[in-house]
Design a protein around this motif. Structure first.
Motif, short mmCIF file in Angstrom:
data_model
loop_
_atom_site.label_atom_id
_atom_site.label_comp_id
_atom_site.label_asym_id
_atom_site.label_seq_id
_atom_site.Cartn_x
_atom_site.Cartn_y
_atom_site.Cartn_z
N GLU A 113 20.83 105.89 -46.86
CA GLU A 113 20.54 107.32 -47.07
C GLU A 113 19.95 107.94 -45.80
OE1 GLU A 113 20.60 110.95 -48.79
OE2 GLU A 113 21.41 109.12 -49.70
N PHE A 139 28.30 105.81 -44.08
CA PHE A 139 26.90 105.38 -44.01
C PHE A 139 26.41 104.86 -45.35
CE2 PHE A 139 27.23 108.91 -40.85
CZ PHE A 139 27.15 108.13 -39.72
N LEU A 156 30.55 111.40 -45.03
CA LEU A 156 29.30 110.64 -44.82
C LEU A 156 29.19 109.44 -45.75
CD1 LEU A 156 26.72 113.55 -44.45
CD2 LEU A 156 27.94 112.31 -42.66
N ASP A 157 29.50 109.64 -47.02
CA ASP A 157 29.36 108.55 -48.00
C ASP A 157 30.30 107.39 -47.69
OD1 ASP A 157 27.46 110.07 -49.24
OD2 ASP A 157 28.78 110.74 -50.86
N ASP A 196 20.67 107.29 -42.76
CA ASP A 196 21.76 107.58 -41.84
C ASP A 196 22.52 108.83 -42.28
OD1 ASP A 196 21.06 105.31 -40.40
OD2 ASP A 196 22.56 104.06 -41.38
N ARG A 197 22.74 108.97 -43.58
CA ARG A 197 23.41 110.18 -44.08
C ARG A 197 22.56 111.41 -43.81
NH1 ARG A 197 24.75 106.43 -48.24
NH2 ARG A 197 23.09 107.23 -49.57
N ASP A 198 21.25 111.28 -44.01
CA ASP A 198 20.34 112.40 -43.72
C ASP A 198 20.37 112.78 -42.24
OD1 ASP A 198 19.59 112.59 -46.37
OD2 ASP A 198 17.71 111.50 -46.11
N ARG A 242 23.53 114.66 -41.62
CA ARG A 242 23.42 116.03 -42.13
C ARG A 242 22.57 116.90 -41.20
NH1 ARG A 242 22.45 113.16 -47.03
NH2 ARG A 242 24.38 113.06 -48.23
#
Length: 88
Positions: free
Chosen positions: A67, A64, A60-61, A69-71, A74
């Protein structure tokens, strides 16, 4: 981005079960290149999602910057894990 359209673009069909392993590997590589070049957040998310479904998604890191987008990624991972039958 429609999932069937993406399957046809990268694998030549929307029936992944009919695609030979070599073509799947080539399609995944093509998607990874496109993911690296794509600047539109929604398209990046769609490409990452398809890669995730194929067990080929990058971290993810690495994908994206935002944050949010990462959330969202997830959340997708959590939802898909809940939908999978237990391996027990």
């Amino acid at each position: 981005m429609d999932l069937d359209d993406q399957m046809r673009r990268y694998f030549g069909t929307d029936q992944l079960a009919t695609v030979p392993p070599e073509a799947i590997a080539a399609g995944i590589e093509h998607m990874r290149v496109d993911l690296g070049l794509e600047r539109d957040r929604a398209r990046r998310f769609a490409l990452w999602t398809l890669l995730y479904m194929l067990d080929a998604a990058p971290a993810l890191d690495a994908v994206f910057e935002e944050e949010a987008d990462r959330d969202a990624a997830r959340n997708l991972m959590d939802l898909s894990a809940r939908m999978m039958p237990d391996a027990d």
